[in-house]
Design a protein around this motif. Sequence first.
Motif, short mmCIF file in Angstrom:
data_model
loop_
_atom_site.label_atom_id
_atom_site.label_comp_id
_atom_site.label_asym_id
_atom_site.label_seq_id
_atom_site.Cartn_x
_atom_site.Cartn_y
_atom_site.Cartn_z
N VAL A 139 4.72 -1.80 4.83
CA VAL A 139 4.08 -0.67 5.51
C VAL A 139 5.09 -0.06 6.48
O VAL A 139 5.81 -0.78 7.17
N LEU A 140 5.12 1.27 6.54
CA LEU A 140 5.98 1.97 7.49
C LEU A 140 5.12 2.92 8.31
O LEU A 140 4.28 3.65 7.77
N ALA A 141 5.33 2.91 9.62
CA ALA A 141 4.54 3.75 10.52
C ALA A 141 5.37 4.08 11.76
O ALA A 141 6.37 3.42 12.06
N ASP A 146 7.12 3.21 -2.06
CA ASP A 146 8.55 3.46 -2.31
C ASP A 146 8.84 4.95 -2.43
O ASP A 146 9.82 5.46 -1.87
N GLU A 147 7.99 5.67 -3.16
CA GLU A 147 8.19 7.10 -3.35
C GLU A 147 8.10 7.85 -2.03
O GLU A 147 8.91 8.74 -1.74
N ASN A 148 7.13 7.50 -1.22
CA ASN A 148 6.93 8.20 0.05
C ASN A 148 8.07 7.91 1.02
O ASN A 148 8.53 8.79 1.74
N GLU A 149 8.56 6.67 1.02
CA GLU A 149 9.68 6.34 1.90
C GLU A 149 10.92 7.15 1.54
O GLU A 149 11.59 7.71 2.42
N ARG A 150 11.23 7.23 0.25
CA ARG A 150 12.41 8.00 -0.18
C ARG A 150 12.27 9.47 0.20
O ARG A 150 13.22 10.09 0.71
N GLY A 200 4.90 16.15 0.21
CA GLY A 200 3.60 16.73 -0.11
C GLY A 200 3.06 16.22 -1.42
O GLY A 200 1.86 15.90 -1.54
N ALA A 201 3.93 16.10 -2.44
CA ALA A 201 3.49 15.62 -3.75
C ALA A 201 2.99 14.18 -3.67
O ALA A 201 1.96 13.83 -4.26
N VAL A 202 3.69 13.33 -2.91
CA VAL A 202 3.28 11.94 -2.78
C VAL A 202 1.98 11.83 -1.98
O VAL A 202 1.09 11.05 -2.31
N LEU A 203 1.87 12.63 -0.90
CA LEU A 203 0.63 12.64 -0.13
C LEU A 203 -0.56 13.00 -1.01
O LEU A 203 -1.63 12.40 -0.92
N ARG A 204 -0.34 13.99 -1.87
CA ARG A 204 -1.43 14.44 -2.73
C ARG A 204 -1.81 13.34 -3.73
O ARG A 204 -3.00 13.08 -3.95
#
Length: 327
Positions: free
Chosen positions: A33-35, A226-230, A241-245
């Motif tokens: 988890v990253l925050a 992994d996708e969101n971190e990159r 935005g794409a990963v959030l969606r």
Amino acid sequence: MPDAIVSAAPMRLPVAGGGTDLPEFYQRSQTRVLAVAIDREVVVSVASDPEAARAAVPSQAGWYWVEHAAESADPYVGAAAACLETAPVVHVVVTSPIAPGSGLGGSGAYLVALVDALARHVGRVLPKPEIAEIAFTIERDLLGRTVGKEDSWLAAIGGAVQLDIDTKGHVFYHTRFDLLHAATRLLKDSQLLLFGLPETRDAATVLASSGLVNSAIVDTALRLTDENERAFLGQDIKQIGAVLRRHWDEKVRRNPAADHPACRRLTACADSMGVLGFKVVGAGGGGHLLVAVMPGRAQDLRASMATWGLRHIRVRPVATGLRRWFR
């Protein structure tokens, strides 16, 4: 003994891996988890005298404020006192610029500050990781709320943090200065915007409706992490935005109770408003909406959202976690 002991813990903005800090996830596979801590915090004052407790905390207009007397039936105060094996013969004052149920980790921040203040009131100074685990245990095991480890650990440690959680629930944390820099830039440049929703919903109630977690769900969550971190570290707002969606669509697919009227409305006109992606932060039932917006469209988006009753909340990342002082 000082007149009052004061502790303050920050709320958090999720970056990646949200939800995998729940035992239902990490007991199946190690999760990450990253925050990022933000400049909104819960302040707790503990004193034997009510006046001393009140005088020690901010009294700014519009702030959420609650008092718990020694004989209070507040479950958080009672559970914290029981867990620490201290008699609750104190007066507790809690204040915050954001009300509970916000989705920004307010209950975790409250418990971290409360545990620290109660412990110091009886002469115990606990390490921050221990406070984080005690706060999680209180909320999850003693109070029976469906919460994860992210909120309490981020509130205790602060800054930008990566939490690696093994299958036994042990947390290994790492400070991520690259994450702090990226979050600061994205928020400052108004590529990520945070909006307050008109109402709040209990995130624990939403989580309790999410159903069973299986291996496929865990695998999907880890891939999205992994996708969101990159994307986040690359400050690629279109990819963020794409990963959030995708993350939001997956969450609602698994748990329809997480959906929100504002999200359905935003989905219908996202392209025309320059919205690249969004999610309700927290467990999907909180009171804030995180939006990734195309460069140059932030001002128009803020104006449009205001007509919906959604206010823009300006936040910035902070490097500090739990703070302590006497009054």
